[in-house]
Enzyme design. Structure first.
Site, PDB file in Angstrom:
ATOM      1  CG  ASP A 126       8.517   3.160   5.407  1.00  0.00           C
ATOM      2  OD1 ASP A 126       8.405   4.327   4.623  1.00  0.00           O
ATOM      3  OD2 ASP A 126       8.060   2.010   5.221  1.00  0.00           O
ATOM      4  CG  ASP A 160      11.560   1.248   3.481  1.00  0.00           C
ATOM      5  OD1 ASP A 160      10.723   0.868   2.264  1.00  0.00           O
ATOM      6  OD2 ASP A 160      11.894   2.837   3.169  1.00  0.00           O
ATOM      7  NE  ARG A 202       3.709   9.518   4.686  1.00  0.00           N
ATOM      8  CZ  ARG A 202       4.121   9.833   6.056  1.00  0.00           C
ATOM      9  NH1 ARG A 202       3.314  10.221   6.748  1.00  0.00           N
ATOM     10  NH2 ARG A 202       5.492   9.278   6.153  1.00  0.00           N
TER      11      ARG A 202
END
Ligand code: URA
Length: 210
Positions: free
Chosen positions: A201, A204, A105
């Site tokens: 996220d 992550d 993204r």
């Protein structure tokens, strides 16, 4: 045909999801919980697979026993976070074919950029389950489904952990024929396109990056 949006409200899914949302949950526990939840979601998304029967011998007698019909289904992981769902789903459906779509993204435009696409053959004959934990803006999910359809698939379902109303609306508009199964429909997206309350996220959190 299953509904366009199915939220799996099973207590075990909801409890595990709460543990995943907590900021203090470790990478290892996050990954394990994702694997566990992916199996409940896979159970739901495969609920109406077509069946046939085959003749088998039990130790007692011959019977016509139910088995899945048709060609082996295809799982498509939307990289990189999709891989966190893929392993658990593959444990339930070990003979599935597996494809990968790489999209990142662009953090400014929030638009998806393709960098990798490797899909199984004969997609037109298979049920395709695309997996990506976060249906946020819907931009990358829509782009991934575009690619999968361009390779011939006509029977596609989308499995995610969390969805935002914006992403669901975008998918419904672009791909109304693709049912979505998720563990929760959250409140909204923030100005950076993150799901709120969400879990941060997903990539992550599952891979321990920042
Ligand atoms: N991707 C994520 O990993 N988290 C979000 O909240 C939105 C997109």
């Amino acid at each position: 045909m299953i509904d366009h949006l199915t939220v799996v409200s099973h207590p075990l899914v909801q409890h595990k999801l709460t543990l995943m949302r907590e900021a203090g949950t470790s990478t290892a526990v996050f990954r394990q919980l994702l694997r566990e939840i992916s199996q409940f979601l896979a159970y739901e998304i495969t609920r109406e697979l077509p069946m046939t029967t085959k003749e088998i011998d039990t130790p007692m007698e011959r019977m016509n026993a139910p088995v899945l019909a048709g060609k082996k289904l295809a799982l498509v992981s939307i990289l990189r976070a999709g891989n966190g769902l893929l392993d658990g789903v593959l444990e339930l459906i070990p003979s599935a074919r597996v494809g990968f779509v790489g999209l990142y993204r662009d953090e400014e435009t929030l638009k998806p950029v393709e960098y990798y696409c490797k899909l199984p053959e004969r997609l037109e004959d298979r049920l395709v389950i695309a997996v990506d934990p976060m249906l946020a803006t819907g931009n990358s999910s829509v782009a991934a489904i575009d690619l999968i359809k361009a390779r011939g698939a006509t029977n596609i379902r989308f499995l995610c952990l969390l969805a935002a109303p914006e992403g669901v609306a975008r998918m419904r508009e672009a791909h109304p024929d693709v049912p979505i199964v998720t563990a929760a429909l959250d409140s909204h997206l923030n100005e950076k396109g993150y799901i709120v309350p969400g879990l941060g996220d997903a990539g992550d959190r599952m891979f321990g990056t920042k």
